[in-house]
Scaffold this active site. Structure first.
Site, PDB file in Angstrom:
ATOM      1  N   ALA A  65       4.687  -3.724   6.227  1.00 34.76           N
ATOM      2  CA  ALA A  65       5.809  -2.903   6.684  1.00 34.76           C
ATOM      3  C   ALA A  65       5.430  -1.448   6.409  1.00 34.76           C
ATOM      4  O   ALA A  65       4.609  -1.167   5.526  1.00 34.76           O
ATOM      5  CB  ALA A  65       7.066  -3.295   5.929  1.00 34.76           C
ATOM      6  N   GLY A 108       4.096  -7.358   5.164  1.00 33.32           N
ATOM      7  CA  GLY A 108       4.750  -7.730   6.413  1.00 33.32           C
ATOM      8  C   GLY A 108       3.769  -8.198   7.485  1.00 33.32           C
ATOM      9  O   GLY A 108       4.142  -8.959   8.376  1.00 33.32           O
ATOM     10  N   GLU A 111       3.302 -11.716   6.744  1.00 33.24           N
ATOM     11  CA  GLU A 111       4.581 -12.374   7.043  1.00 33.24           C
ATOM     12  C   GLU A 111       4.790 -12.519   8.552  1.00 33.24           C
ATOM     13  O   GLU A 111       5.289 -13.539   9.019  1.00 33.24           O
ATOM     14  CB  GLU A 111       5.720 -11.569   6.391  1.00 33.24           C
ATOM     15  N   GLU A 131       3.077  -6.617  -2.261  1.00 39.32           N
ATOM     16  CA  GLU A 131       4.298  -5.848  -2.526  1.00 39.32           C
ATOM     17  C   GLU A 131       4.492  -5.545  -4.007  1.00 39.32           C
ATOM     18  O   GLU A 131       5.033  -4.510  -4.381  1.00 39.32           O
ATOM     19  CB  GLU A 131       5.526  -6.615  -1.998  1.00 39.32           C
TER      20      GLU A 131
END
Ligand SMILES: CC(C)(O)CC(=O)SCCNC(=O)CCNC(=O)[C@H](O)C(C)(C)COP(=O)(O)OP(=O)(O)OC[C@H]1O[C@@H](n2cnc3c(N)ncnc32)[C@H](O)[C@@H]1OP(=O)(O)O
Length: 257
Positions: A65, A108, A111, A131
């Protein structure tokens, strides 16, 4: 259709989505989310498309992300907008979606790859949930999907240490379905998608749904669900065609009916 952060194109019966933020290693910002969801919906609705491929660049599928976009967010903003809930839209695609991953698939990015139906990895791929190194934890499904893919021990290792897994380890652990040379990645993923797109679309969608239901149902419920869907397939013209073609030693001509 032109998008800001992705390239979406149709190649034969396959919808190819290429993440296109090279300077930010395809970091997933809110525009990427909007673009990828719109492209997946458009391909899902396109009768000429039977499967999709999502890919990135040679260096990065996606490095997570967008940290710079989210760093100043407050708790109340994250909570009220239900930050990341939009990615659930992407997982609603009914047609199969293959992730073709080269280079970094971190946070992300990992993911997003796991939201797809299966992952084909280049030998250069590196998967990780880093993260924890940013003072947070996965928020786009990593703690749940990674655990289902690789089991608790390895998921804990990845999520708590933030270490990366190479393509060999990812294949051994069940995270990816196969590893191919980086130079052949998109071609191999396209071949797999073309193969799927040539089968009966209703049969493919029903098969995808049945495999996905195995995540939320008990074994007894899942087996019953599978049988009922299987029974319903005898209402398909494509079932008659597929079995007749086998008996007559010819190639089936599926009509998606
Ligand atoms: C969704 C959640 C909740 O689960 C959370 C997340 O996804 S959090 C993000 C998780 N990802 C990371 O922590 C990886 C961050 N990136 C890196 O560690 C490195 O970029 C690298 C190891 C992937 C590659 O390193 P290197 O080759 O040295 O390239 P860089 O110079 O670091 O990066 C180039 C350029 O891209 C920008 N970048 C990279 N990743 C991100 C990101 N996730 N968000 C925003 N921007 C990112 C990086 O800042 C560089 O930009 P410039 O400095 O050149 O402007």
């Amino acid at each position: 259709m032109a998008y800001e952060t992705i390239i979406a194109e149709t190649r034969g019966k396959v919808g190819l989505i290429t993440l296109n933020r090279p300077k930010a290693l395809n970091a997933l910002n809110s525009q990427v989310l909007a673009d990828i969801v719109a492209a997946a919906k458009a391909f899902d609705a396109d009768d000429g498309v039977g499967a999709m491929v999502v890919t990135g660049s040679e260096k990065a599928f996606a490095a997570g992300a967008d940290i710079k976009e989210m760093q100043a967010k407050s708790y109340v903003e994250a909570y009220l907008e239900d930050f990341f809930v939009g990615w659930e839209e992407f997982t609603r695609a009914r047609k199969p979606v293959i992730a073709a991953v080269a280079g970094y698939a971190l946070g992300g990015g990992c993911e997003l790859a796991m939201m797809c139906d299966f992952i084909i990895a280049a030998d250069s791929a590196k998967f990780g949930q880093p993260e924890i190194t940013l003072g947070v934890m996965p928020g786009m499904g990593g703690s749940q999907r990674l655990t289902r893919f690789v089991g608790k021990s390895k998921a804990m290792d990845m999520v708590l240490t933030g270490r990366m897994m190479d393509a060999t380890e990812a294949e051994r652990s069940g995270l990816v379905s196969r590893v191919v040379p980086a130079a052949d990645l998109v071609e191999e993923a396209m071949k797999a998608a073309e193969k799927i797109a040539d089968f009966s679309l209703p049969a493919v969608i029903m098969a995808k749904e049945a495999v996905n239901r195995s995540y939320d149902l008990t074994l007894a419920e899942g087996l019953r669900f599978e049988r009922r869907v299987f029974h319903s397939m005898f209402a398909l013209d494509d079932q008659k065609e597929g079995m007749a073609a086998f008996a007559e030693k010819r190639k089936p001509a599926f009509r998606n009916r």
